[in-house]
Design an enzyme around this catalytic site. Structure first.
Site, short mmCIF file in Angstrom:
data_model
loop_
_atom_site.label_atom_id
_atom_site.label_comp_id
_atom_site.label_asym_id
_atom_site.label_seq_id
_atom_site.Cartn_x
_atom_site.Cartn_y
_atom_site.Cartn_z
CG HIS A 87 -0.40 0.11 2.54
ND1 HIS A 87 -0.23 1.32 3.19
CD2 HIS A 87 0.03 -0.83 3.42
CE1 HIS A 87 0.28 1.11 4.40
NE2 HIS A 87 0.46 -0.18 4.56
CG ASP A 89 -2.95 4.00 2.52
OD1 ASP A 89 -2.51 2.95 2.00
OD2 ASP A 89 -3.67 3.99 3.54
CG ASP A 118 2.87 0.99 7.92
OD1 ASP A 118 2.41 0.36 6.95
OD2 ASP A 118 2.17 1.37 8.88
CD GLU A 152 -2.64 -1.19 6.09
OE1 GLU A 152 -2.58 -2.14 6.89
OE2 GLU A 152 -2.23 -0.05 6.40
CD GLU A 153 -1.36 2.91 7.67
OE1 GLU A 153 -2.00 2.58 8.69
OE2 GLU A 153 -0.18 2.56 7.47
CG ASP A 176 1.69 -3.51 5.77
OD1 ASP A 176 2.39 -2.55 6.12
OD2 ASP A 176 0.46 -3.52 5.92
CG HIS A 443 1.23 3.95 12.44
ND1 HIS A 443 -0.11 3.74 12.65
CD2 HIS A 443 1.49 3.37 11.24
CE1 HIS A 443 -0.63 3.06 11.64
NE2 HIS A 443 0.34 2.82 10.77
#
Length: 470
Positions: A87, A89, A118, A152-153, A176, A443
């Site tokens: 992903h 995003d 990520d 995805e997030e 991931d 994150h």
């Protein structure tokens, strides 16, 4: 055929790093305000998707864009399809970075950027793995497809849309999460608890005008703010009380005094919701302080529910929903969003990650019963079921062998509280990029990927793709 996969990666090292930086420099955060028909999740996400599709076409892959919500790059031939789910995003960068979160600066052998680990760094590793297999001209009996997600997030609209229109791979992996192999993932629930405005008297205490903390279910909030109506006689006393709390809790915050109000701000520590205890929830800590202030009745009801049932309890013990199994461990509860408005009522946004054997309907009923005592009802409720692949499956066996050959270390099977794209495959596992012993900085501020690890992961993915598709 004895291929030195790492050597092949090193031949392309500079190009891989440059492409990784280029992808990381695109601020692909969900932005529905700038959405168009072409770019339904905002310009940044659309640009990142287009970047990968364009690079894929340049390398001779078959590229397809599915309405700006997802895309894929494909090579090889045959009836069977191997999927690599990535992903582009990223979560919002947040504050406190040492450098621009979208500059992709290299320092001390690491690339620093939001999305580095990520999932843009690993996505580029998988892309180069496909490129290497293609450039070596290795015979494949199966098709290999990189599926590129864009949501995805948040809400996974990308894979939902994708699999409505495209075939399901026979098996595959998502780069991931962690190495060696994640074969089991907890179920993930996002839910809102609502407390409508009540007719309770606002007399008898300091009025809480508003309370705000967090924007995402899947992150521990690192900032919270409450606005109180405070009269002049009380101002100095309550300000002192707050600063005393900050010292005791060893936290940073501000009290902004205005004519009729004081705004209290608090800084916490962000972390991924799969382990809330890795962070310090600014919303819960600010609520904890407010529970020591004599507030008006509706505000007190909200604040006491939050502190009595969620503060210092990420396992759902006080709610009566704690659960543990041997495959995936503890149920966890993250309070990702807290909001209160004296005219609009209250909302609590929870992210609950539950073990493979947990009956989520029972958990929901218990939660509803506790919430009802405080006038809260369950509103929005989304449930992504747990995911589990048998450890004797051909996919798991092949990836274990590749990992062990590449690293010389045992490929232990892991289970996690995170949700990876692997769960949207019938037979899918998460496979890297984080090597054992490395800190998980996904994150978090100053997120990075170690360049040597990026190269090593690319070599592992290249061999894995070849072994699965040959």
């Amino acid at each position: 055929m004895g291929i030195n996969w790492l050597e092949e990666v090193l031949k392309r090292k500079e190009e891989l790093i440059q492409d990784t930086q280029a992808l990381l420099r695109i601020p692909s955060v969900l932005d529905e305000e700038s959405a168009t028909e072409e770019a339904p999740l905002g310009r940044g996400i659309y640009e990142a998707l287009q970047f990968l599709l364009r690079r894929g076409q340049e390398e001779g892959f078959t590229a397809k864009n599915l309405d700006g919500l997802a895309g894929h790059l494909e090579m090889g031939q045959g009836d069977e399809l191997i999927g690599i789910l990535c992903h582009v995003d990223v979560v919002p960068p947040g504050d406190g970075w040492s450098s621009d979160p979208f500059a992709a600066e290299i320092r001390d052998g690491k690339i620093y950027a939001r999305g580095a680990i990520d999932d843009k760094g690993p996505t580029m590793a998988a892309f180069y793995a496909m490129k290497i297999v293609k450039e070596l001209g290795l015979p494949l009996r199966k098709r290999v497809r990189m599926i590129i997600g864009t949501d995805e997030e948040s809400n996974w609209r990308c894979v939902d849309h994708y699999f409505k229109h495209e075939e399901m791979p026979a098996m595959g992996f998502a780069p991931d999460a962690d190495f060696p192999i994640i074969y089991a993932e907890k179920g993930i629930v996002d839910l809102d608890l609502y407390q409508p405005l009540t007719e309770m008297s606002e007399q008898g205490g300091i009025q809480l005008y508003s309370f705000r903390s967090g924007r995402r279910y899947n992150m521990v909030p690192d900032f919270a703010e409450a606005v109180l109506a405070v009269n002049d006689e009380q101002k100095e006393k309550i300000e002192k009380h707050y600063h005393h709390f900050l010292r005791e809790a060893n936290m940073k915050g501000n009290a902004i005094v205005k004519e009729e109000t004081i705004t209290f701000q608090l800084e916490g520590v962000s972390a991924h919701a799969m382990e809330p205890d890795n962070g310090k929830n600014a919303g819960l800590w600010l609520a904890k302080w407010l529970s020591s202030v004599e507030l008006d009745a509706p505000a007190a009801s909200f604040i006491h529910f939050v502190t009595d049932y969620f503060f210092a309890d990420s396992r759902g013990n006080k709610l009566g929903i704690a659960y543990h199994d041997e495959i995936t461990g503890d149920l966890t509860v993250n309070v990702g969003i807290l909001s209160y408005d004296r005219q609009g009522g209250a909302k609590i946004g929870l992210n609950i990650r539950y073990p493979v054997t947990n009956e989520i309907e029972q958990t929901k009923q218990k939660l509803e019963a506790v919430a009802a005592q405080y006038g809260f009802t369950v509103g929005h409720f989304s449930d992504s079921k747990p995911h589990y692949v048998d450890q004797n499956h051909e996919l798991v066996r092949t990836l274990q062998r590749v990992y062990e050959e590449q690293t010389g270390e045992r490929a232990t099977l892991l289970s996690i509280g995170g949700g990876t794209y692997a769960r949207s495959l019938k037979a899918g596992v998460a496979f890297g990029p984080l090597f054992p012993g490395r800190p998980d900085v996904a994150h978090q501020k100053d997120e990075y990927i170690i360049i040597d690890d990026l190269l090593k992961a690319t070599a592992i993915y290249a061999q894995a793709i070849y072994e699965l598709a040959k």
